[in-house]
Motif scaffolding. Structure first.
Motif, short mmCIF file in Angstrom:
data_model
loop_
_atom_site.label_atom_id
_atom_site.label_comp_id
_atom_site.label_asym_id
_atom_site.label_seq_id
_atom_site.Cartn_x
_atom_site.Cartn_y
_atom_site.Cartn_z
N ILE A 563 0.72 -1.13 -0.26
CA ILE A 563 0.15 0.00 0.42
C ILE A 563 0.47 0.96 -0.36
CG2 ILE A 563 -1.95 1.33 0.98
CD1 ILE A 563 -2.77 -1.10 2.70
N ILE A 564 0.85 2.09 -0.76
CA ILE A 564 1.27 3.53 -1.46
C ILE A 564 0.08 4.27 -0.94
CG2 ILE A 564 2.85 4.91 -2.54
CD1 ILE A 564 4.17 2.37 -1.14
N LYS A 565 0.36 5.81 0.08
CA LYS A 565 -0.32 6.63 0.18
C LYS A 565 0.54 7.74 -0.38
CE LYS A 565 0.35 6.14 4.56
NZ LYS A 565 -0.37 5.47 5.89
N VAL A 566 -0.71 8.56 -1.41
CA VAL A 566 0.10 9.61 -1.93
C VAL A 566 -1.27 10.84 -2.11
CG1 VAL A 566 0.64 8.25 -3.93
CG2 VAL A 566 -1.94 8.99 -3.42
N GLN A 567 -0.80 12.28 -2.07
CA GLN A 567 -1.10 13.00 -2.44
C GLN A 567 -2.83 12.99 -3.25
OE1 GLN A 567 0.74 16.63 -3.19
NE2 GLN A 567 1.78 17.17 -1.21
N GLU A 568 -3.48 13.59 -3.46
CA GLU A 568 -5.03 13.94 -4.26
C GLU A 568 -5.00 14.97 -5.31
OE1 GLU A 568 -7.85 14.91 -1.86
OE2 GLU A 568 -8.33 12.99 -0.46
N THR A 569 -4.00 13.34 -6.27
CA THR A 569 -3.54 14.98 -7.28
C THR A 569 -2.90 13.40 -8.80
OG1 THR A 569 -0.95 14.88 -7.35
CG2 THR A 569 -2.74 16.91 -6.83
N PRO A 570 -4.39 14.11 -9.93
CA PRO A 570 -3.95 12.94 -11.25
C PRO A 570 -2.33 12.75 -11.22
CG PRO A 570 -5.33 14.35 -11.87
CD PRO A 570 -4.82 14.72 -10.48
N ALA A 571 -1.47 13.84 -10.80
CA ALA A 571 -0.02 13.94 -11.03
C ALA A 571 0.53 12.96 -9.83
CB ALA A 571 0.89 14.91 -11.19
N ALA A 572 -0.08 12.56 -8.79
CA ALA A 572 0.68 11.69 -7.87
C ALA A 572 0.36 10.66 -7.90
CB ALA A 572 0.37 12.47 -6.28
N PHE A 573 -0.61 10.16 -7.77
CA PHE A 573 -0.98 8.99 -8.76
C PHE A 573 -0.36 7.93 -9.17
CE2 PHE A 573 -4.79 9.55 -5.57
CZ PHE A 573 -5.79 7.90 -5.50
N LEU A 574 0.08 8.79 -10.52
CA LEU A 574 0.47 8.49 -11.86
C LEU A 574 2.32 8.49 -11.33
CD1 LEU A 574 0.84 7.30 -14.29
CD2 LEU A 574 1.08 9.97 -16.01
N SER A 575 2.79 9.47 -10.52
CA SER A 575 4.00 9.36 -10.31
C SER A 575 4.30 7.88 -9.33
CB SER A 575 4.56 10.31 -9.12
OG SER A 575 6.00 10.56 -8.96
N ALA A 576 3.42 7.84 -8.61
CA ALA A 576 4.02 6.85 -7.46
C ALA A 576 3.66 5.26 -8.21
CB ALA A 576 2.64 6.63 -6.22
N ILE A 577 2.83 4.95 -9.68
CA ILE A 577 2.94 4.03 -10.04
C ILE A 577 4.33 3.73 -10.44
CG2 ILE A 577 1.90 2.58 -12.27
CD1 ILE A 577 -0.68 3.99 -11.07
N GLN A 578 4.02 5.16 -11.18
CA GLN A 578 5.49 5.10 -11.85
C GLN A 578 6.76 4.42 -11.41
OE1 GLN A 578 5.63 8.23 -14.30
NE2 GLN A 578 5.49 7.68 -16.21
N LYS A 579 6.98 5.23 -9.45
CA LYS A 579 8.37 4.83 -8.70
C LYS A 579 8.88 3.16 -7.65
CE LYS A 579 10.15 7.21 -4.83
NZ LYS A 579 9.79 8.29 -3.65
N HIS A 580 6.85 2.71 -8.10
CA HIS A 580 6.67 1.97 -7.12
C HIS A 580 6.44 0.07 -7.49
CE1 HIS A 580 7.10 4.10 -3.13
NE2 HIS A 580 6.35 5.20 -4.09
N PHE A 581 6.63 0.61 -8.99
CA PHE A 581 6.01 0.09 -10.41
C PHE A 581 7.26 -1.20 -10.00
CE2 PHE A 581 6.12 -2.91 -13.35
CZ PHE A 581 4.37 -3.25 -13.80
N ASP A 582 7.18 -2.82 -9.91
CA ASP A 582 7.49 -4.37 -9.62
C ASP A 582 6.77 -4.87 -10.91
OD1 ASP A 582 8.71 -6.18 -9.83
OD2 ASP A 582 9.28 -6.69 -7.16
N PRO A 583 7.93 -5.69 -11.87
CA PRO A 583 7.62 -5.88 -13.51
C PRO A 583 7.46 -7.23 -13.17
CG PRO A 583 9.95 -5.05 -13.68
CD PRO A 583 9.27 -4.92 -12.12
N GLY A 584 6.85 -7.29 -11.73
CA GLY A 584 6.16 -9.13 -10.66
C GLY A 584 5.06 -8.32 -10.68
N PHE A 585 4.43 -7.34 -10.00
CA PHE A 585 2.94 -7.51 -9.95
C PHE A 585 1.92 -7.93 -10.72
CE2 PHE A 585 4.79 -3.04 -7.30
CZ PHE A 585 4.48 -3.81 -6.41
N GLN A 586 1.26 -8.64 -9.74
CA GLN A 586 0.56 -8.51 -10.90
C GLN A 586 -1.31 -8.55 -11.65
OE1 GLN A 586 -0.26 -12.15 -7.76
NE2 GLN A 586 -0.98 -13.63 -9.43
N LEU A 587 -1.45 -6.80 -10.57
CA LEU A 587 -2.30 -6.03 -10.80
C LEU A 587 -1.65 -5.33 -9.67
CD1 LEU A 587 -6.44 -6.65 -10.40
CD2 LEU A 587 -5.13 -5.08 -9.19
N VAL A 588 -2.40 -3.26 -10.47
CA VAL A 588 -2.35 -2.90 -9.83
C VAL A 588 -3.93 -2.18 -9.98
CG1 VAL A 588 -1.28 -0.11 -9.46
CG2 VAL A 588 -0.03 -1.43 -10.99
N MET A 589 -3.80 -1.83 -7.90
CA MET A 589 -5.63 -0.55 -8.17
C MET A 589 -5.34 0.28 -7.54
SD MET A 589 -8.07 -2.26 -4.70
CE MET A 589 -8.67 -3.82 -5.85
#
Length: 893
Positions: A563-589
């Protein structure tokens, strides 16, 4: 940017000779055409013209060398003309037509009969049943329980030997004015008492003239003698598509006599509006109508329609938008909001599409009338309609008017006053208002009884109106009674779960069974990412707990995510996905704080194309609904299972080694010139696993080309999973517009056949192609205890209301608790499989059970709905082809 520069940027470049058109020149007024003259649309001697550039004409598919006329509004001639049936030879010697009379339409194309045919009439010339030997003699099934049905079809009776006579009329000397040509022709006693329709060149009569070539002469008011040669060119049976179009023109006149106004193809009654004052809306009740040749006779069909009007003018909309956005950037925002909208001018009850806004022209500017005098827009509307304009600084709306008689004719530019234009339809912002849409639906969603009463009243109005009855009798037509027929109800289906076969309590909904029994197959979700805002931490934890509980009962094991907590902006959500993404992830919610489009679009675009992995977006508002958490968690667990490649349920499919395919097409939201093509195919015999592809194309021929690539890819994927090719392939083609049937038969079917043949050097798979239409005019009701109700689930209609040239049927595969159920129309245009009609209908009904985003029946086969969901996601959010790495999962649910 100036008005001229903006118009040029859109591809509309004004020529140097037309600088005065619609623009002030110091103290001089702008020039235009007098719109009060009905012949303005057919003449070319105008003062002030402008040219459409090659760029614009290429986009719109019109001739680039024509001139346009600037008018304050588009006035269309109101005579009883035969629009759309004009011959390509507008004048000349009639000798070409002598001794060249045809008694039918054999070997004659639509274009030979007339210059422009309505798109829905084009499909009538496509006869596919005669090539299907197994249904040439009989296309009706026999299984199921018979049920008596009432339809919205009315009989139109004609004398047995009735024919329509088509004549070509030439004038010497040639006359430009269509009104003058009509007046001179109609003044002769040979035609005065005959039913007739005339467009200035082609004359249709219900009674034959004594001579094949009739010479007439008349004298104009100026004393000039005009000779008219009326030559018989064709004798048409009642089943001819040309006759059907003439019948439509007759009913257009009849509805006018019933005080109804034509808007588009439908007819509405402004005198009986349904007001929704709390939302500033009006609904005009009306009808959509059609006259067609069905199995054994000519039938008139009608269905209730509503025109949604906002009680808000374009000027009021612009003023509110200006207060909301401020002057900086107002013009660009206004154009973005309004261009493409349909408006209605209530002074003449006509609709126009807004193509541009000309900020340089004001109501105080002048235009040149046909007689050479100049008048301001203010004075014109005062004199013509007794309308006083209140805002003298408002800009002008620009609408491009296309000719109704010739696609290659010059479109004209119409100037419209924002103060006099009312917005129609509902914007995306309005449709997202749940309360407003609920109120609108309550008014428009008629019960079967309410719809039947409206139809009965219409029939009564036609039969009681003296003028309408005279018009019908004059043509030899008799408006008969409402038609009844017999349909069949096919058996309900059993739902196959992992260790259980359930017969749902409600045949249309088995959602309660989903939390009781285990699903067919699923993957263990043990490596996944959840992103939420700080404020949504508690509700997210509660939701994840419920998700694990419902997943466990379904057989879907869910571990705790990162679980990653971010600010309430579209850019913050996208940035968090890019920063914490792991190729082994089965799904991102992602738990989204609002339904702002930027959140969803940016996440889906990145995770569908740039960094492909299944994703799940959930609104915080959805999770906060009191007492709904377990239901929400169940539905989301089902979606997540599908995105991981799982299978929820199945139905029994007797046909072994069968692949079913769904194809849908829609326009991209950003680039209307691009078509989004979705292709979804089953890759296992149980029809529970799917292969999905999507691409953006420019033309319909490109669509056919890409389908070949998609089909070969699907067959290869089937071969990989099953170690052989499918014995049968059945394609359900959705997204087919009026007039496109010929393109499917001539382009798409050969491409699909070619791809099936290329996939195997031995025996190729047998192919069937079925066109699916969700929106059809036909309605069916059952009579129960002196009232009418919706037909039962599984009702099939394959006779009387179908067409003789097609292998077609209607199927009702969904329930409607409120309103009238809409049947889905299926037209089998190619069939190598040779399935009996019973089997084809039953298979189609089975496929309506297999849409995993809803535990119940839907109106179309599951592969079509999957293709629709895929194209909608790409057209609205992604705008490019999704990654092939996601092709084996339903990532778009």
């Amino acid at each position: 940017m100036s008005g001229r520069a903006r118009v040029r940027a859109r591809g509309i470049a004004r020529s140097p000779s037309a600088l005065e058109v619609g623009r002030p020149q110091s103290s001089q007024g702008s020039t235009s055409v007098d719109p009060s003259n009905n012949e303005a649309l057919s003449n070319c001697g105008f003062v002030g013209t402008s040219r459409i550039s090659q760029q614009y004409s290429t986009k719109k598919g019109v001739n680039s060398s024509f001139e346009q006329v600037m008018m304050p509004f588009g006035l269309v001639a109101s005579s009883d003309s035969v629009e759309g049936l004009r011959s390509s030879q507008s004048s000349g010697n009639a000798s070409h037509y002598k001794d060249n009379i045809s008694s039918d339409d054999a070997g004659c194309t639509f274009m030979e009969r007339g210059g422009k045919i309505r798109r829905d009439f084009l499909d009538l010339g496509v006869c596919t049943r005669e090539k299907l030997t197994h249904v040439r003699d009989c296309k009706t099934g026999s299984s199921g329980i018979p049920v008596k049905l009432v339809t919205n079809l009315f009989s139109l009776d004609l004398p047995q030997d009735w024919q329509l006579y088509q004549y070509h009329v030439t004038y010497t000397p040639h006359l430009e004015s269509r009104r003058m040509r009509t007046a001179l022709l109609y003044s002769h006693r040979e035609l005065s008492n005959k039913a007739k329709a005339f467009d200035g060149v082609i004359l249709f009569l219900s009674q034959k003239l004594e001579e094949k070539v009739t010479e007439l002469s008349s004298e104009t008011q100026r004393g000039e003698t005009v000779k008219m040669t009326v030559t018989l060119t064709r004798e048409l049976p009642a089943s001819s598509p040309v006759c059907l179009q003439v019948f439509s023109i007759i009913f257009r006149k009849i509805f006018k006599k019933l005080s109804m106004y034509q808007i588009g193809r439908n007819f509405y009654k402004p005198s009986e509006p349904v007001e929704i004052p709390q939302h500033n809306l009006s609904l005009w009740p009306g009808f959509t109508i059609s006259v067609s040749q069905f199995e054994s006779r000519l039938l008139f069909s009608a269905d209730v329609s509503y025109k949604i009007l906002r009680n808000e003018t374009v000027l009021e909309f612009m003023t509110a938008l200006c207060h909301q956005t401020g002057m900086p950037g107002f013009t660009q925002t206004c154009e973005k909001q309004l261009i493409g909208f349909i408006v209605l001018t209530r002074y003449n009850n006509k609709t126009y599409r807004i193509n541009d806004i000309d900020w340089s022209v004001k109501p105080t500017h002048t235009f040149q009338k046909r007689d050479g005098t100049e008048i301001t827009y203010v004075d014109y509307y005062k004199q013509q309609y007794d309308i006083t304009l209140s805002d003298l600084n408002q800009p002008m709306l620009v609408s491009l008017l296309k000719s109704k008689r010739n696609d290659n004719a010059e479109p004209q530019m119409a100037h419209l006053i924002p103060e006099l234009c009312f917005l129609t339809g509902l914007s995306s912002r309005v449709t997202s208002d749940f309360q407003l849409m609920k109120v609108v639906a309550e008014e428009m969603r008629l019960s079967p009884l309410g719809r039947q009463q409206r139809l009965a009243r219409l029939a009564d109005d036609i039969n009681r109106n003296k003028d309408a009855r005279f018009e019908l009798e004059n043509w030899g037509l008799h408006f008969g009674c409402q038609m009844s027929l017999t349909g069949r109800v096919v058996p309900s289906e059993k739902i196959l779960m992992q260790d259980h076969i359930c017969q749902p309590a409600s045949a249309a909904d088995w959602s309660k069974d989903m939390r009781t029994w285990k699903i067919l197959s699923t993957q263990h979700l043990n490596n996944w990412l959840t992103i939420c805002s700080d404020r949504a931490e508690n509700v997210t934890e509660h939701f994840l707990s419920c998700l694990r509980r419902v997943g466990n009962s379904m057989g879907f094991k869910v571990d705790c995510p990162k679980i990653i907590k971010v600010q309430e902006t579209p850019a913050a959500f996208l940035s968090a996905i890019q920063k914490h993404f792991d190729p082994g992830f089965q799904l991102v919610m992602c738990i989204l704080p609002s339904n702002q489009q930027n959140y969803y679009d940016s996440i889906k675009k990145y995770l569908s194309s740039d960094c492909p992995v299944p994703s799940q977006c959930v609104l915080v508002r959805t999770l906060n609904k009191q007492g709904m958490m377990m239901n929400v968690a169940t539905k989301i667990a089902m979606q997540m299972t599908c995105k991981l490649g799982g299978e929820l349920w199945a139905v029994e499919i007797p046909l072994k080694s069968l692949m079913v395919v769904g194809i849908d097409v829609c326009k991209d939201a950003f680039n209307k010139g691009m078509l989004v093509v979705g292709f979804v195919a089953s890759i296992n015999p149980r029809i529970t696993r799917w292969f999905s592809r999507c691409i953006l194309q420019k033309t319909t021929t490109d669509v056919a080309d890409c389908l070949k690539v998609f089909m070969i890819g699907a067959l290869n994927r089937w071969y990989k999973h099953n170690h052989g090719l499918p014995a049968r392939v059945i394609v359900y083609r959705d997204g087919v517009g009026d007039g496109q049937l010929k393109t499917l038969v001539e382009y798409e079917v050969p491409q699909l056949l070619s791809s099936v043949a290329e996939a195997s050097s031995n025996v190729s798979s047998k192919l069937s192609v079925i066109v699916v239409r969700k929106r059809c005019m036909q309605r069916f009701f059952t009579e129960v205890n002196r009232t009418v109700q919706n037909p039962p689930l599984g009702t099939v209609v394959d006779s009387e209301a179908t067409r003789p040239e097609c292998y077609d049927f209607y199927l009702i595969s969904q329930a409607s608790c409120r309103g009238t159920v809409n049947p889905t129309y299926y037209n089998v245009i190619y069939d190598d499989n040779g399935l009996k009609p019973d089997h084809m209908q039953r298979l189609t009904f089975k496929l309506c059970h297999l849409y995993y985003n809803w535990p119940g029946l839907i109106s179309i086969p599951a592969p079509c709905q999957y293709a629709h969901k895929l194209t909608f996601l790409v057209a609205q959010s992604i705008h490019k082809e999704p990654s092939l790495e996601l092709a084996n999962s339903l990532f778009y649910l």
